[in-house]
Design an enzyme around this catalytic site. Structure first.
Site, mmCIF file in Angstrom:
data_model
loop_
_atom_site.group_PDB
_atom_site.id
_atom_site.type_symbol
_atom_site.label_atom_id
_atom_site.label_comp_id
_atom_site.label_asym_id
_atom_site.label_seq_id
_atom_site.Cartn_x
_atom_site.Cartn_y
_atom_site.Cartn_z
ATOM 1 N N CYS A 109 0.840 -1.202 0.000
ATOM 2 C CA CYS A 109 0.000 0.000 0.000
ATOM 3 C C CYS A 109 0.873 1.250 0.000
ATOM 4 O O CYS A 109 1.740 1.414 0.861
ATOM 5 C CB CYS A 109 -0.910 -0.003 1.228
ATOM 6 S SG CYS A 109 -1.919 1.482 1.395
ATOM 7 N N TYR A 140 -7.459 4.925 -9.374
ATOM 8 C CA TYR A 140 -7.271 4.029 -8.230
ATOM 9 C C TYR A 140 -8.264 2.868 -8.293
ATOM 10 O O TYR A 140 -7.897 1.714 -8.071
ATOM 11 C CB TYR A 140 -7.454 4.821 -6.943
ATOM 12 C CG TYR A 140 -7.292 4.001 -5.678
ATOM 13 C CD1 TYR A 140 -6.021 3.604 -5.247
ATOM 14 C CD2 TYR A 140 -8.389 3.626 -4.911
ATOM 15 C CE1 TYR A 140 -5.850 2.856 -4.093
ATOM 16 C CE2 TYR A 140 -8.233 2.880 -3.752
ATOM 17 C CZ TYR A 140 -6.966 2.502 -3.345
ATOM 18 O OH TYR A 140 -6.802 1.762 -2.197
ATOM 19 N N GLU A 157 1.057 -0.445 -6.985
ATOM 20 C CA GLU A 157 1.146 0.854 -6.323
ATOM 21 C C GLU A 157 2.616 1.161 -6.048
ATOM 22 O O GLU A 157 3.335 0.330 -5.496
ATOM 23 C CB GLU A 157 0.356 0.847 -5.011
ATOM 24 C CG GLU A 157 -1.142 0.689 -5.211
ATOM 25 C CD GLU A 157 -1.937 0.876 -3.923
ATOM 26 O OE1 GLU A 157 -1.326 1.195 -2.884
ATOM 27 O OE2 GLU A 157 -3.169 0.688 -3.961
ATOM 28 N N ASP A 187 -3.090 -7.172 2.441
ATOM 29 C CA ASP A 187 -3.426 -6.568 1.153
ATOM 30 C C ASP A 187 -3.075 -7.561 0.046
ATOM 31 O O ASP A 187 -1.898 -7.855 -0.180
ATOM 32 C CB ASP A 187 -2.658 -5.262 0.953
ATOM 33 C CG ASP A 187 -3.072 -4.187 1.944
ATOM 34 O OD1 ASP A 187 -4.252 -4.165 2.325
ATOM 35 O OD2 ASP A 187 -2.216 -3.380 2.344
ATOM 36 N N TYR A 223 -0.251 -4.915 -5.111
ATOM 37 C CA TYR A 223 0.576 -4.835 -3.904
ATOM 38 C C TYR A 223 1.895 -5.600 -4.061
ATOM 39 O O TYR A 223 2.599 -5.822 -3.085
ATOM 40 C CB TYR A 223 -0.196 -5.367 -2.700
ATOM 41 C CG TYR A 223 -1.490 -4.624 -2.465
ATOM 42 C CD1 TYR A 223 -1.490 -3.288 -2.068
ATOM 43 C CD2 TYR A 223 -2.725 -5.235 -2.676
ATOM 44 C CE1 TYR A 223 -2.669 -2.586 -1.878
ATOM 45 C CE2 TYR A 223 -3.911 -4.545 -2.486
ATOM 46 C CZ TYR A 223 -3.883 -3.230 -2.085
ATOM 47 O OH TYR A 223 -5.052 -2.534 -1.900
ATOM 48 N N CYS A 259 -2.297 1.880 7.560
ATOM 49 C CA CYS A 259 -0.918 1.659 7.140
ATOM 50 C C CYS A 259 -0.539 0.222 7.446
ATOM 51 O O CYS A 259 -0.553 -0.194 8.606
ATOM 52 C CB CYS A 259 0.043 2.611 7.853
ATOM 53 S SG CYS A 259 1.780 2.322 7.423
ATOM 54 N N CYS A 278 19.194 -5.793 6.091
ATOM 55 C CA CYS A 278 19.747 -5.993 4.753
ATOM 56 C C CYS A 278 21.218 -5.573 4.728
ATOM 57 O O CYS A 278 21.522 -4.384 4.855
ATOM 58 C CB CYS A 278 18.959 -5.187 3.720
ATOM 59 S SG CYS A 278 19.590 -5.370 2.039
#
Length: 222
Positions: free
Chosen positions: A58, A89, A101, A136, A141, A204, A213
């Site tokens: 998202c 959208y 997105e 999602d 996504y 969110c 990482c």
């Protein structure tokens, strides 16, 4: 039940050219300035500024994460990686545009490097989930890095290799992130630009794996 299953399949599989929605020739209306920084979304950008394009679920939370990084000049949300011209959208959410997105990140490489952006990208979502990010679900996504130039592309590939090794050691699955040269980017509607600044308690779903990482030396120099 067949109808629901058919709709889910559409959202989990990228459409073929003949299946995609046609869209429109004219860009959809959007904001002219960033809601937080008041800088122009579409430029002109200062000399020496570079751009990056990331999809990590998202775009509301993803954009906020990037605009808060020192050295990021402006951000914008939109759609990329699909077929439909100038999608809305609502069209993108059907899974029939092929787009994911994304966040356009306009940054000053003298303050924040592309390597820094890649590290934030990898560590702030789960790049092993395919056509979803947490709750999602759908092609919109999917994880993606769309690169500008050979240096960005090489850095993205090297960072993926490094992070995949770290994820494997942590017992995680294979990275499914799409890494391709940047396609057309379509700005999303005004309502979606800097959504979480306008709606501080809005949705969110940005979640990392908790695995750091380790950026390779070649990427750090990029």
């Amino acid at each position: 039940m067949f109808f629901l299953s058919d709709m889910l399949n559409k959202k989990l599989n990228l459409p073929k050219p003949g299946e995609a929605l046609p869209g429109r020739q004219k860009p959809i209306p959007t904001a002219s300035k960033h809601f937080v920084s008041k800088r122009p979304l579409k430029g002109p950008y200062p000399e020496g500024i570079e751009t990056a394009l990331f999809g990590l679920g998202c775009f509301w939370g993803a954009e906020r994460m990037f605009w808060q990084m020192p050295g990021v000049w402006v951000t914008a949300v939109g759609y990329a990686g699909g077929i439909t011209l100038n999608p809305t959208y609502q069209e993108t959410c059907t899974g029939l545009t092929g787009h994911t997105e994304v966040v356009l990140v306009v940054f000053d490489p003298r303050i924040v490097s592309y390597s820094d952006l890649l590290k934030a990208f990898w560590e702030n979502h789960d790049p092993t989930q395919g056509m979803r990010q947490g709750n999602d679900v759908g092609t919109t996504y999917r994880s993606a890095i769309y690169t500008f130039g050979e240096a960005q592309h090489a850095a993205a590939i090297a960072s993926r290799t490094a992070y995949e090794a770290a994820l494997r050691e942590a017992g995680r699955g294979k990275i499914t992130t799409e890494i391709e040269p940047a396609p057309a980017f379509y700005f999303a509607e005004d309502d979606h630009q800097q959504y979480l600044a306008k709606n501080p308690y809005g949705y969110c779903n940005l979640r990392g794996t908790g695995v750091s990482c380790p950026m390779p030396q070649a990427v750090s120099a990029a």
